[in-house]
Design an enzyme around this catalytic site. Structure first.
Site, PDB file in Angstrom:
ATOM      1  N   PRO A 221       0.835  -1.213   0.000  1.00 11.27           N
ATOM      2  CA  PRO A 221       0.000   0.000   0.000  1.00 11.27           C
ATOM      3  C   PRO A 221       0.868   1.261   0.000  1.00 11.27           C
ATOM      4  CG  PRO A 221      -0.626  -1.521   1.772  1.00 11.27           C
ATOM      5  CD  PRO A 221       0.665  -2.011   1.203  1.00 11.27           C
ATOM      6  N   GLU A 222       0.543   2.190  -0.893  1.00  7.16           N
ATOM      7  CA  GLU A 222       1.277   3.451  -0.990  1.00  7.16           C
ATOM      8  C   GLU A 222       0.340   4.582  -0.568  1.00  7.16           C
ATOM      9  OE1 GLU A 222       3.281   3.777  -4.824  1.00  7.16           O
ATOM     10  OE2 GLU A 222       3.533   1.600  -4.928  1.00  7.16           O
TER      11      GLU A 222
END
Ligand SMILES: [Zn+2]
Length: 274
Positions: free
Chosen positions: A2-3
């Site tokens: 996840p960014e």
């Protein structure tokens, strides 16, 4: 992993549900997911704490508790933070359960266990390096192209490496580094320090566009990412280059190239990106 857009989606979804709630107690089926303080101290300290708010910094989820304490969650590669009814079956790889005063649970699950939980004040977590010093937020309205230029200019490494460096710019990972470089028509292996102001302006705009578009589409579920309700995002359907090595470039039709850069697989178009 996840960014920024994925973490932003989770934080925005959870904020109205968690703000004002009190953590009644905490259970740690896998205690070493807590990196600071000691798990027993962590359990004692969070019990009875009221949640005052919630925000994101880079890829970190910051849950603001009474007394300026922060409950910090980093999702690592496969972490998922979800709010569920207490009666919901406990899924495999659930490492932390926060029991809330409305009867629901905030649960942290992480099959690969690269994620982590922290508790402390922001200054103490920064001083002890439990929380790293992060660069500016690229989607912050105050983050100007000049600031990006200043940060790139002194770097003798590839553009891709600088974009991935959390101390240079916060929240960008492999997906949005490749996406924004493609939009900016810049090769990921270009020397960061050699970019003209005009090129940096283009990158600044592309970076913000890539991140904002992904936030609008609730993030990219390219791997195991799920939102706070366990649902997939929508951006993975719209990615221009990430995960498309060998497939035709949407602009010129030439197959996209994959190289290793900064230890990561990197996809770009040899014709469109210079
Ligand atoms: Zn192309």
């Amino acid at each position: 992993m996840p960014e920024l857009p994925e973490v932003e989606t989770i934080v925005a979804d959870l904020r109205p549900h968690l703000t004002g709630r009190t953590i009644v107690s905490c259970e740690l089926p896998f205690p070493t997911i807590v990196r600071h303080p000691e798990p027993e101290v962590f359990i004692d300290s969070v019990a009875g704490m009221r949640i005052a708010g919630m925000r994101r910094r880079g890829k970190f989820i910051l849950i603001e508790l009474d007394g300026d304490q922060l409950l910090v969650v980093h999702l690592g590669m496969t972490g998922q933070l979800r709010i569920v009814d207490a009666a919901a079956p406990i899924e495999k790889h659930t490492h932390a359960i926060f029991i809330l005063d409305d009867g629901r649970h905030l649960r942290y699950r992480d099959p690969r266990r690269f994620g982590r939980l922290l508790l402390g004040t922001e200054p103490s977590l920064l001083a002890s390096k439990k929380l790293p010093r992060l660069g500016p937020e690229p989607i912050d309205p105050d983050f100007a192209a000049d600031e990006l230029y200043r940060r790139l200019r002194k770097r003798k490494t590839s553009l891709k490496a600088v974009l991935l460096d959390q101390g240079a710019i916060a929240g960008v990972g492999n997906i949005y580094a490749d996406e924004s470089l493609h939009r900016a028509k810049l090769r990921p292996d270009r020397l960061a320090g050699g970019l003209s102001r005009k090129s940096v302006q283009r990158l600044h705009e592309s970076l913000r566009d890539s991140l904002q578009t992904a936030i609008s589409n609730r993030g990219s579920s390219v791997d195991t990412y799920r939102d706070a309700w366990g649902e997939m995002g929508g951006q993975q359907e719209k990615l221009l280059v990430y995960g498309r090595a060998g497939e035709p470039c949407f602009t010129c039709g030439r197959p996209l190239t994959m190289i290793r850069l900064a230890g990561r697989s990197t996809v770009f178009c040899r014709r469109c990106q210079k």
